[in-house]
Design a protein around this motif. Structure first.
Motif, PDB file in Angstrom:
ATOM      1  N   GLY A  20      -1.128  91.273  -7.452  1.00 13.88           N
ATOM      2  CA  GLY A  20      -1.675  90.628  -6.134  1.00 13.88           C
ATOM      3  C   GLY A  20      -2.438  89.375  -6.597  1.00 13.88           C
ATOM      4  O   GLY A  20      -3.373  89.513  -7.571  1.00 13.88           O
ATOM      5  N   LEU A  21      -2.659  88.441  -5.788  1.00 12.11           N
ATOM      6  CA  LEU A  21      -3.170  87.281  -6.374  1.00 12.11           C
ATOM      7  C   LEU A  21      -4.618  86.813  -5.717  1.00 12.11           C
ATOM      8  O   LEU A  21      -5.272  86.009  -5.873  1.00 12.11           O
ATOM      9  CB  LEU A  21      -2.415  85.743  -6.139  1.00 12.11           C
ATOM     10  N   ASP A  45       2.311  88.304  -5.514  1.00  8.66           N
ATOM     11  CA  ASP A  45       1.872  88.381  -4.143  1.00  8.66           C
ATOM     12  C   ASP A  45       0.705  87.446  -3.914  1.00  8.66           C
ATOM     13  O   ASP A  45      -0.596  87.516  -4.191  1.00  8.66           O
ATOM     14  CB  ASP A  45       1.430  89.923  -3.629  1.00  8.66           C
ATOM     15  N   LYS A  79       2.347  83.935   2.134  1.00  5.50           N
ATOM     16  CA  LYS A  79       1.926  84.341   3.670  1.00  5.50           C
ATOM     17  C   LYS A  79       1.532  82.909   4.325  1.00  5.50           C
ATOM     18  O   LYS A  79       0.944  82.171   3.713  1.00  5.50           O
ATOM     19  CB  LYS A  79       0.832  85.489   3.538  1.00  5.50           C
ATOM     20  N   PHE A 113      -1.589  87.649   9.392  1.00  4.90           N
ATOM     21  CA  PHE A 113      -2.217  88.504  10.438  1.00  4.90           C
ATOM     22  C   PHE A 113      -1.548  88.456  11.926  1.00  4.90           C
ATOM     23  O   PHE A 113      -1.227  87.000  12.011  1.00  4.90           O
ATOM     24  CB  PHE A 113      -3.601  88.244  10.388  1.00  4.90           C
ATOM     25  N   SER A 168       2.346  91.015   7.959  1.00  5.78           N
ATOM     26  CA  SER A 168       1.321  91.847   7.550  1.00  5.78           C
ATOM     27  C   SER A 168       0.474  92.149   8.472  1.00  5.78           C
ATOM     28  O   SER A 168       0.136  91.502   9.477  1.00  5.78           O
ATOM     29  CB  SER A 168       0.742  90.931   6.273  1.00  5.78           C
ATOM     30  N   GLN A 190       3.402  94.388   5.200  1.00  3.92           N
ATOM     31  CA  GLN A 190       2.279  94.680   4.290  1.00  3.92           C
ATOM     32  C   GLN A 190       0.956  95.214   4.886  1.00  3.92           C
ATOM     33  O   GLN A 190       0.647  94.596   5.667  1.00  3.92           O
ATOM     34  CB  GLN A 190       2.217  93.259   3.488  1.00  3.92           C
ATOM     35  N   PHE A 219      -6.586 100.854  -4.064  1.00  5.14           N
ATOM     36  CA  PHE A 219      -7.780 101.521  -4.499  1.00  5.14           C
ATOM     37  C   PHE A 219      -8.854 101.449  -3.848  1.00  5.14           C
ATOM     38  O   PHE A 219      -9.957 101.978  -4.029  1.00  5.14           O
ATOM     39  CB  PHE A 219      -8.108 100.958  -6.083  1.00  5.14           C
ATOM     40  N   GLN A 222     -12.619  99.739  -3.807  1.00  2.98           N
ATOM     41  CA  GLN A 222     -13.005  99.110  -4.830  1.00  2.98           C
ATOM     42  C   GLN A 222     -13.156  97.424  -4.926  1.00  2.98           C
ATOM     43  O   GLN A 222     -14.042  96.985  -5.177  1.00  2.98           O
ATOM     44  CB  GLN A 222     -11.717  99.541  -5.942  1.00  2.98           C
ATOM     45  N   SER A 223     -11.826  96.981  -4.019  1.00  2.19           N
ATOM     46  CA  SER A 223     -11.718  95.605  -3.818  1.00  2.19           C
ATOM     47  C   SER A 223     -12.875  94.957  -2.957  1.00  2.19           C
ATOM     48  O   SER A 223     -13.020  93.820  -3.141  1.00  2.19           O
ATOM     49  CB  SER A 223     -10.410  95.446  -3.129  1.00  2.19           C
ATOM     50  N   GLU A 226     -16.571  93.496  -4.103  1.00  3.40           N
ATOM     51  CA  GLU A 226     -16.768  92.164  -4.753  1.00  3.40           C
ATOM     52  C   GLU A 226     -16.878  91.105  -3.644  1.00  3.40           C
ATOM     53  O   GLU A 226     -17.114  90.250  -3.994  1.00  3.40           O
ATOM     54  CB  GLU A 226     -15.385  92.153  -5.389  1.00  3.40           C
ATOM     55  N   LYS A 276      -4.274  94.403  -8.306  1.00  2.48           N
ATOM     56  CA  LYS A 276      -4.710  93.003  -8.988  1.00  2.48           C
ATOM     57  C   LYS A 276      -5.671  93.506 -10.258  1.00  2.48           C
ATOM     58  O   LYS A 276      -6.543  94.360  -9.851  1.00  2.48           O
ATOM     59  CB  LYS A 276      -5.415  92.008  -8.157  1.00  2.48           C
ATOM     60  N   GLN A 285      -1.291  99.278 -17.372  1.00  4.72           N
ATOM     61  CA  GLN A 285      -1.211 100.553 -16.802  1.00  4.72           C
ATOM     62  C   GLN A 285      -0.743 100.568 -15.396  1.00  4.72           C
ATOM     63  O   GLN A 285      -0.061 101.380 -14.943  1.00  4.72           O
ATOM     64  CB  GLN A 285      -2.275 101.429 -17.126  1.00  4.72           C
TER      65      GLN A 285
HETATM   66  P1  NAD Z   1      -6.649  96.358  -5.401  1.00  8.07           P
HETATM   67  O1  NAD Z   1      -6.800  97.870  -4.684  1.00  8.07           O
HETATM   68  O2  NAD Z   1      -5.652  96.056  -6.292  1.00  8.07           O
HETATM   69  O3  NAD Z   1      -8.208  96.537  -6.272  1.00  8.07           O
HETATM   70  C1  NAD Z   1      -8.511  95.541  -7.256  1.00  8.07           C
HETATM   71  C2  NAD Z   1      -9.922  95.945  -7.636  1.00  8.07           C
HETATM   72  O4  NAD Z   1      -9.497  97.227  -8.406  1.00  8.07           O
HETATM   73  C3  NAD Z   1     -10.306  94.959  -8.627  1.00  8.07           C
HETATM   74  O5  NAD Z   1     -11.895  95.451  -8.525  1.00  8.07           O
HETATM   75  C4  NAD Z   1     -10.067  95.405 -10.001  1.00  8.07           C
HETATM   76  O6  NAD Z   1     -10.877  95.072 -11.034  1.00  8.07           O
HETATM   77  C5  NAD Z   1      -9.684  97.131 -10.019  1.00  8.07           C
HETATM   78  N1  NAD Z   1      -8.643  97.624 -10.752  1.00  8.07           N
HETATM   79  C6  NAD Z   1      -7.493  97.048 -10.948  1.00  8.07           C
HETATM   80  N2  NAD Z   1      -6.774  98.051 -11.732  1.00  8.07           N
HETATM   81  C7  NAD Z   1      -7.606  98.891 -11.890  1.00  8.07           C
HETATM   82  C8  NAD Z   1      -7.399  99.820 -12.680  1.00  8.07           C
HETATM   83  N3  NAD Z   1      -6.269 100.340 -13.466  1.00  8.07           N
HETATM   84  N4  NAD Z   1      -8.395 100.908 -12.953  1.00  8.07           N
HETATM   85  C9  NAD Z   1      -9.587 100.663 -12.387  1.00  8.07           C
HETATM   86  N5  NAD Z   1      -9.981  99.408 -11.730  1.00  8.07           N
HETATM   87  C10 NAD Z   1      -8.916  98.610 -11.441  1.00  8.07           C
HETATM   88  O7  NAD Z   1      -7.200  95.368  -4.109  1.00  8.07           O
HETATM   89  P2  NAD Z   1      -6.583  94.334  -3.554  1.00  8.07           P
HETATM   90  O8  NAD Z   1      -6.904  92.870  -4.497  1.00  8.07           O
HETATM   91  O9  NAD Z   1      -7.434  94.317  -2.165  1.00  8.07           O
HETATM   92  O10 NAD Z   1      -5.249  94.276  -2.855  1.00  8.07           O
HETATM   93  C11 NAD Z   1      -4.169  93.994  -4.097  1.00  8.07           C
HETATM   94  C12 NAD Z   1      -3.428  92.851  -3.477  1.00  8.07           C
HETATM   95  O11 NAD Z   1      -3.059  93.031  -2.148  1.00  8.07           O
HETATM   96  C13 NAD Z   1      -4.315  91.474  -3.209  1.00  8.07           C
HETATM   97  O12 NAD Z   1      -4.608  90.738  -4.595  1.00  8.07           O
HETATM   98  C14 NAD Z   1      -3.253  90.664  -2.389  1.00  8.07           C
HETATM   99  O13 NAD Z   1      -2.256  90.034  -2.867  1.00  8.07           O
HETATM  100  C15 NAD Z   1      -3.066  91.743  -1.446  1.00  8.07           C
HETATM  101  N6  NAD Z   1      -3.617  91.789  -0.490  1.00  8.07           N
HETATM  102  C16 NAD Z   1      -3.145  91.487   0.914  1.00  8.07           C
HETATM  103  C17 NAD Z   1      -3.980  91.669   2.093  1.00  8.07           C
HETATM  104  C18 NAD Z   1      -3.250  91.073   3.348  1.00  8.07           C
HETATM  105  O14 NAD Z   1      -4.107  90.865   4.435  1.00  8.07           O
HETATM  106  N7  NAD Z   1      -1.979  91.093   3.394  1.00  8.07           N
HETATM  107  C19 NAD Z   1      -5.234  92.061   2.059  1.00  8.07           C
HETATM  108  C20 NAD Z   1      -5.722  92.259   0.786  1.00  8.07           C
HETATM  109  C21 NAD Z   1      -5.163  92.409  -0.232  1.00  8.07           C
END
Ligand code: NAD
Length: 328
Positions: A20-21, A45, A79, A113, A168, A190, A219, A222-223, A226, A276, A285
């Motif tokens: 995820g980007l 993504d 998107k 959205f 999404s 999504q 997760f 967690q995300s 930030e 991500k 992992q």
């Molecule tokens: P994520 O759930 O991937 O979490 C990212 C966080 O988890 C970061 O803080 C990272 O350092 C930590 N992390 C990653 N791998 C880990 C590991 N193995 N152990 C411990 N911590 C770890 O969160 P995200 O970025 O919200 O979601 C992933 C992707 O989904 C985004 O990058 C994006 O591409 C997509 N997304 C889409 C929407 C949407 O509206 N469609 C919204 C949010 C995210």
């Protein structure tokens, strides 16, 4: 190493595990993507909103030019942002986004959205996009029905700019509605999906209708830790999923990390994941959670699903000053 794939309703295949980007800074995106490809990632993504499509595309092109992968080995999802739902805007954005990636075509194009907002010139939209702007000045809806936007995406398929389309952050009514007029199927939905927000009915509906679910924010809180205060609010006092007992126990039993357990909980039900990470070891992992990697027991799957609290972190009906209650 390649991950497993799922077949979309369009007939195209998509990897089950991707990268995820969101929040990958533009200046780091090319290197991050290039190294992710070296690690084995094939699905990326992106989104207009993330403001790093050009750089992510550069990373992919570098890997292709060095012979690491071919274009057809890579799957790019991106998107359409909310301010561009009107037909002409959607067509122009798809074309511009495809040019930014510079890879000839987009594999999967999603409506980000299911809410249309007033047009903002693309040059004026900066990351973090306007609804993360602390002042949140411009949140005005536009009178564009989803049908117009969906049909614009279908035109983009006809123009061979994108191969598959989806949506999404949509729920049942929108999916059923699109199905009444679509010429091309909804290939992927999504959604935010983690043990605190399981949305079992929506998952079942999508799977019955052959719509592949992609889980984001696997997760959970967690995300969101930030992000600026309003976006952090629901996450800040929520126990991290990595620390929850049933997740830790399943990790210890299977000799995996809690993060891998959370991802496998989704992929084991054929739900794609797009975590991500900027961290080399985690990047590796997170990829090792596809079919054949390891299995959670039925009891572990049930216990993890039982953590459900209907707790949504990505909720513009909650974090925006002028709420957009799309999940009401
Ligand atoms: P994520 O759930 O991937 O979490 C990212 C966080 O988890 C970061 O803080 C990272 O350092 C930590 N992390 C990653 N791998 C880990 C590991 N193995 N152990 C411990 N911590 C770890 O969160 P995200 O970025 O919200 O979601 C992933 C992707 O989904 C985004 O990058 C994006 O591409 C997509 N997304 C889409 C929407 C949407 O509206 N469609 C919204 C949010 C995210």
């Amino acid at each position: 190493m390649t991950s497993d794939t799922v077949t979309l309703a369009s007939g195209h295949k998509m990897p089950l595990v991707g990268f995820g980007l969101w929040k990958v800074p533009a200046e780091k995106a090319a290197d991050t993507v290039y190294h992710a490809i070296k690690t084995g990632y094939r699905l990326f993504d992106g989104a207009y909103d993330y403001q790093n499509e050009k750089e992510a595309g550069e990373g992919i092109r570098r890997a292709i030019s060095e012979g690491l992968v071919r274009r057809e080995d890579i799957f790019v999802t991106t998107k359409l942002w909310n301010n561009y739902h009107q037909r002409d805007h959607a067509l122009a954005m798809a074309k511009a986004q495809n040019e930014a990636w510079g890879l000839g075509y987009i594999d999967l194009y999603l409506i980000h959205f299911p809410i249309a907002l007033k047009y903002i010139e693309p040059e004026k939209l900066r990351y973090p996009a306007w609804w993360m702007d602390p002042e949140q000045k411009v949140i005005e809806r536009a009178n564009v029905p989803i049908q117009e936007t969906w049909q614009a995406l279908e035109e983009v398929v006809d123009q061979r700019i994108v191969k598959s389309i989806g949506i999404s952050n949509a729920q049942a009514q929108t999916l059923y509605d699109i199905q009444t007029y679509c010429r091309y199927p909804i290939s992927s939905l999504q959604i935010e999906h983690h043990p605190y927000l399981v949305q079992q009915d929506l998952v079942e509906l999508a799977q019955e209708e052959k719509i592949v679910i992609t889980a984001y924010s696997s997760f959970g809180p967690q995300s969101f830790l930030e992000l600026p205060a309003a976006f952090r609010e629901r996450a800040k006092d929520t126990p991290l999923l990595f620390d929850v007992d049933v997740v830790k126990k399943a990790a210890a039993r299977s000799n995996k990390t809690p993060a891998q357990v959370l991802l496998r909980w989704a992929t084991q039900r054929n739900i794609a994941v797009i975590p991500k990470s900027n961290h080399v070891e985690r990047l590796k992992q997170n990829l090792e959670v596809g079919g054949g990697s390891f299995d959670l027991t039925e009891e572990e799957m049930r216990a993890i699903s039982a953590l459900d609290r209907g707790l949504r972190f990505n909720d513009p009906g909650f974090y925006l000053h002028k709420p957009l209650r799309i999940f009401a």
